[in-house]
Design an enzyme around this catalytic site. Structure first.
Site, PDB file in Angstrom:
ATOM      1  N   GLU A  40       0.843  -1.201   0.000  1.00 46.45           N
ATOM      2  CA  GLU A  40       0.000   0.000   0.000  1.00 46.45           C
ATOM      3  C   GLU A  40       0.880   1.254   0.000  1.00 46.45           C
ATOM      4  O   GLU A  40       1.809   1.371   0.801  1.00 46.45           O
ATOM      5  CB  GLU A  40      -0.947   0.053   1.213  1.00 46.45           C
ATOM      6  CG  GLU A  40      -1.897   1.252   1.101  1.00 46.45           C
ATOM      7  CD  GLU A  40      -2.805   1.474   2.317  1.00 46.45           C
ATOM      8  OE1 GLU A  40      -2.651   0.779   3.336  1.00 46.45           O
ATOM      9  OE2 GLU A  40      -3.645   2.383   2.232  1.00 46.45           O
ATOM     10  N   GLU A  74       4.992   4.913   3.673  1.00 46.04           N
ATOM     11  CA  GLU A  74       4.450   6.214   4.098  1.00 46.04           C
ATOM     12  C   GLU A  74       5.603   7.213   4.175  1.00 46.04           C
ATOM     13  O   GLU A  74       6.659   6.892   4.717  1.00 46.04           O
ATOM     14  CB  GLU A  74       3.753   6.077   5.457  1.00 46.04           C
ATOM     15  CG  GLU A  74       3.266   7.372   6.066  1.00 46.04           C
ATOM     16  CD  GLU A  74       2.391   8.217   5.148  1.00 46.04           C
ATOM     17  OE1 GLU A  74       1.388   7.714   4.634  1.00 46.04           O
ATOM     18  OE2 GLU A  74       2.745   9.390   4.926  1.00 46.04           O
ATOM     19  N   ASP A 126      -2.523  12.022  -2.270  1.00 44.50           N
ATOM     20  CA  ASP A 126      -2.559  13.491  -2.211  1.00 44.50           C
ATOM     21  C   ASP A 126      -2.804  14.059  -3.609  1.00 44.50           C
ATOM     22  O   ASP A 126      -2.051  13.756  -4.538  1.00 44.50           O
ATOM     23  CB  ASP A 126      -1.227  14.019  -1.669  1.00 44.50           C
ATOM     24  CG  ASP A 126      -1.056  13.723  -0.186  1.00 44.50           C
ATOM     25  OD1 ASP A 126      -2.082  13.700   0.529  1.00 44.50           O
ATOM     26  OD2 ASP A 126       0.092  13.515   0.253  1.00 44.50           O
ATOM     27  N   LYS A 159      -2.805  22.395  -6.828  1.00 45.79           N
ATOM     28  CA  LYS A 159      -2.225  23.541  -7.550  1.00 45.79           C
ATOM     29  C   LYS A 159      -1.391  23.040  -8.736  1.00 45.79           C
ATOM     30  O   LYS A 159      -0.610  22.094  -8.580  1.00 45.79           O
ATOM     31  CB  LYS A 159      -1.329  24.357  -6.616  1.00 45.79           C
ATOM     32  CG  LYS A 159      -2.113  25.098  -5.571  1.00 45.79           C
ATOM     33  CD  LYS A 159      -1.209  25.990  -4.745  1.00 45.79           C
ATOM     34  CE  LYS A 159      -2.040  26.661  -3.659  1.00 45.79           C
ATOM     35  NZ  LYS A 159      -1.297  26.987  -2.473  1.00 45.79           N
ATOM     36  N   ASP A 173     -11.248  10.826  -3.897  1.00 49.70           N
ATOM     37  CA  ASP A 173     -12.457  11.658  -3.834  1.00 49.70           C
ATOM     38  C   ASP A 173     -12.288  12.875  -4.742  1.00 49.70           C
ATOM     39  O   ASP A 173     -13.167  13.726  -4.789  1.00 49.70           O
ATOM     40  CB  ASP A 173     -12.652  12.177  -2.403  1.00 49.70           C
ATOM     41  CG  ASP A 173     -11.489  13.072  -2.027  1.00 49.70           C
ATOM     42  OD1 ASP A 173     -10.341  12.576  -2.048  1.00 49.70           O
ATOM     43  OD2 ASP A 173     -11.696  14.272  -1.780  1.00 49.70           O
ATOM     44  N   THR A 231     -10.515   3.479   4.862  1.00 51.49           N
ATOM     45  CA  THR A 231      -9.352   4.200   5.399  1.00 51.49           C
ATOM     46  C   THR A 231      -9.827   5.393   6.230  1.00 51.49           C
ATOM     47  O   THR A 231     -10.996   5.790   6.188  1.00 51.49           O
ATOM     48  CB  THR A 231      -8.434   4.730   4.280  1.00 51.49           C
ATOM     49  OG1 THR A 231      -9.136   5.733   3.552  1.00 51.49           O
ATOM     50  CG2 THR A 231      -7.973   3.626   3.360  1.00 51.49           C
ATOM     51  N   PHE A 263      -9.070   8.570   5.805  1.00 52.71           N
ATOM     52  CA  PHE A 263      -9.555   9.660   4.946  1.00 52.71           C
ATOM     53  C   PHE A 263     -10.931   9.345   4.385  1.00 52.71           C
ATOM     54  O   PHE A 263     -11.788  10.213   4.308  1.00 52.71           O
ATOM     55  CB  PHE A 263      -8.547   9.946   3.820  1.00 52.71           C
ATOM     56  CG  PHE A 263      -7.525  10.969   4.215  1.00 52.71           C
ATOM     57  CD1 PHE A 263      -6.485  10.631   5.071  1.00 52.71           C
ATOM     58  CD2 PHE A 263      -7.612  12.281   3.768  1.00 52.71           C
ATOM     59  CE1 PHE A 263      -5.540  11.572   5.464  1.00 52.71           C
ATOM     60  CE2 PHE A 263      -6.682  13.230   4.152  1.00 52.71           C
ATOM     61  CZ  PHE A 263      -5.639  12.879   4.997  1.00 52.71           C
ATOM     62  N   GLU A 264     -11.144   8.085   3.987  1.00 54.78           N
ATOM     63  CA  GLU A 264     -12.454   7.750   3.435  1.00 54.78           C
ATOM     64  C   GLU A 264     -13.544   8.026   4.473  1.00 54.78           C
ATOM     65  O   GLU A 264     -14.584   8.612   4.158  1.00 54.78           O
ATOM     66  CB  GLU A 264     -12.532   6.286   2.987  1.00 54.78           C
ATOM     67  CG  GLU A 264     -13.908   5.991   2.384  1.00 54.78           C
ATOM     68  CD  GLU A 264     -14.165   4.526   2.079  1.00 54.78           C
ATOM     69  OE1 GLU A 264     -13.250   3.699   2.167  1.00 54.78           O
ATOM     70  OE2 GLU A 264     -15.323   4.226   1.761  1.00 54.78           O
TER      71      GLU A 264
HETATM   72  C1  LIG Z   1      -4.462  11.918   1.727  1.00 52.43           C
HETATM   73  S1  LIG Z   1      -3.481  10.840   2.676  1.00 52.43           S
HETATM   74  C2  LIG Z   1      -4.359   9.285   2.600  1.00 52.43           C
HETATM   75  C3  LIG Z   1      -3.908   8.315   3.654  1.00 52.43           C
HETATM   76  C4  LIG Z   1      -4.633   6.961   3.642  1.00 52.43           C
HETATM   77  N1  LIG Z   1      -4.392   6.252   2.389  1.00 52.43           N
HETATM   78  C5  LIG Z   1      -6.111   7.162   3.863  1.00 52.43           C
HETATM   79  O1  LIG Z   1      -6.878   7.001   2.898  1.00 52.43           O
HETATM   80  O2  LIG Z   1      -6.496   7.465   5.003  1.00 52.43           O
HETATM   81  C6  LIG Z   1      -2.129  10.513   1.595  1.00 52.43           C
HETATM   82  C7  LIG Z   1      -0.972   9.854   2.310  1.00 52.43           C
HETATM   83  O3  LIG Z   1       0.018   9.475   1.383  1.00 52.43           O
HETATM   84  C8  LIG Z   1       1.296   9.854   1.859  1.00 52.43           C
HETATM   85  N2  LIG Z   1       2.144  10.062   0.687  1.00 52.43           N
HETATM   86  C9  LIG Z   1       1.950  10.992  -0.276  1.00 52.43           C
HETATM   87  N3  LIG Z   1       2.881  10.879  -1.238  1.00 52.43           N
HETATM   88  C10 LIG Z   1       3.674   9.831  -0.867  1.00 52.43           C
HETATM   89  C11 LIG Z   1       4.807   9.208  -1.450  1.00 52.43           C
HETATM   90  N4  LIG Z   1       5.308   9.649  -2.606  1.00 52.43           N
HETATM   91  N5  LIG Z   1       5.368   8.173  -0.805  1.00 52.43           N
HETATM   92  C12 LIG Z   1       4.852   7.735   0.374  1.00 52.43           C
HETATM   93  N6  LIG Z   1       3.786   8.276   0.971  1.00 52.43           N
HETATM   94  C13 LIG Z   1       3.190   9.307   0.364  1.00 52.43           C
HETATM   95  C14 LIG Z   1       1.039  11.112   2.664  1.00 52.43           C
HETATM   96  O4  LIG Z   1       2.063  11.368   3.602  1.00 52.43           O
HETATM   97  C15 LIG Z   1      -0.302  10.780   3.320  1.00 52.43           C
HETATM   98  O5  LIG Z   1      -0.143  10.086   4.534  1.00 52.43           O
END
Ligand SMILES: C[S@@+](CC[C@H](N)C(=O)[O-])C[C@H]1O[C@@H](n2cnc3c(N)ncnc32)[C@H](O)[C@@H]1O
Length: 211
Positions: free
Chosen positions: A43, A68, A118, A122, A154, A190, A192-193
């Protein structure tokens, strides 16, 4: 002993859960970081770690690897997994994009999960997004034939980029998104979901199999 035979009462030292990038050979076949051979699912962006925790508990026959970038979330998840004493889960703090593009062996993964990546809305930040052609190429390379990729977001504008990048690939075929990943009414369950469900947001999801 199966992964589930070790109960949540048997805390594992967190060092047994954490993998350091520098300790891995290049290229890396992730099956080498687990204590027993089994299919490997990875993941990207585990956040608070809930999805992998539930999967690792429910599917003891699979090895799960979480990546992460954010230190706070990484530590939170690693501690959480250690508290459960699960032996079929490992986490690494690194940039998943670079890891896929420069480190992973071809055909070593059974599944890749990317939930609520993420969106970097922008324009000048779009280059930071996980989903771009080069990274998708690397993800597909890392999947075994028959391996699966699952994505949910989303974010309509990011989805409009992700969906054609994935659907246009001749080496991927779309399959039904599983309904058993989470509780009824959830896609993957998750953190965020769950937050976005409360806000009434629309979700976009896709599941694909490598031909
Ligand atoms: C919007 S959060 C979603 C977290 C989780 N998947 C959820 O749905 O609750 C996006 C996560 O991806 C991590 N992340 C973003 N870009 C990443 C990368 N290139 N490598 C590892 N983690 C990354 C961020 O630090 C963040 O914790």
């Amino acid at each position: 002993m199966s992964a589930m035979a070790e109960t949540q009462n048997e805390k594992l030292p967190v060092e047994k859960i954490i993998v350091e990038l520098e300790s891995l050979p290049k290229p890396t076949d992730l099956s080498g970081v687990f204590s027993r051979p089994a299919p490997v699912e990875l993941e990207v962006g585990i956040g608070k770690g809930g999805f992998l925790l539930e999967q690792a508990k429910a599917r003891g026959e699979v090895n799960f690897f979480g990546i992460e970038w954010a230190n706070e979330f990484f530590r939170f998840s690693a501690d959480r997994y250690a508290r459960w004493g699960l032996t079929n889960i490992r986490v690494m703090r690194t940039d998943a994009r670079a890891f896929f593009e420069a480190w992973l062996s071809p055909a070593c993964l059974d599944a890749v999960h990317v939930y609520f990546p993420d969106p970097w809305p922008k324009k000048r930040h779009h280059k930071r997004r996980f989903f771009r052609a080069e990274t998708i190429e690397a993800v597909v390379r890392a999947l075994k034939p028959g391996g699966r990729l699952f994505v949910a977001t989303d974010h309509a504008e990011y989805w409009a980029v992700i969906q054609p990048l994935l659907s246009s690939r001749a080496d991927l075929e779309e399959i039904e998104f599983p309904t058993n990943f989470a509780k009824p009414g959830e896609v993957v369950g998750t953190n965020f979901e769950r937050k976005y469900i409360k806000e009434g947001r629309t979700f976009y999801k896709i599941a694909l199999r490598k031909r």
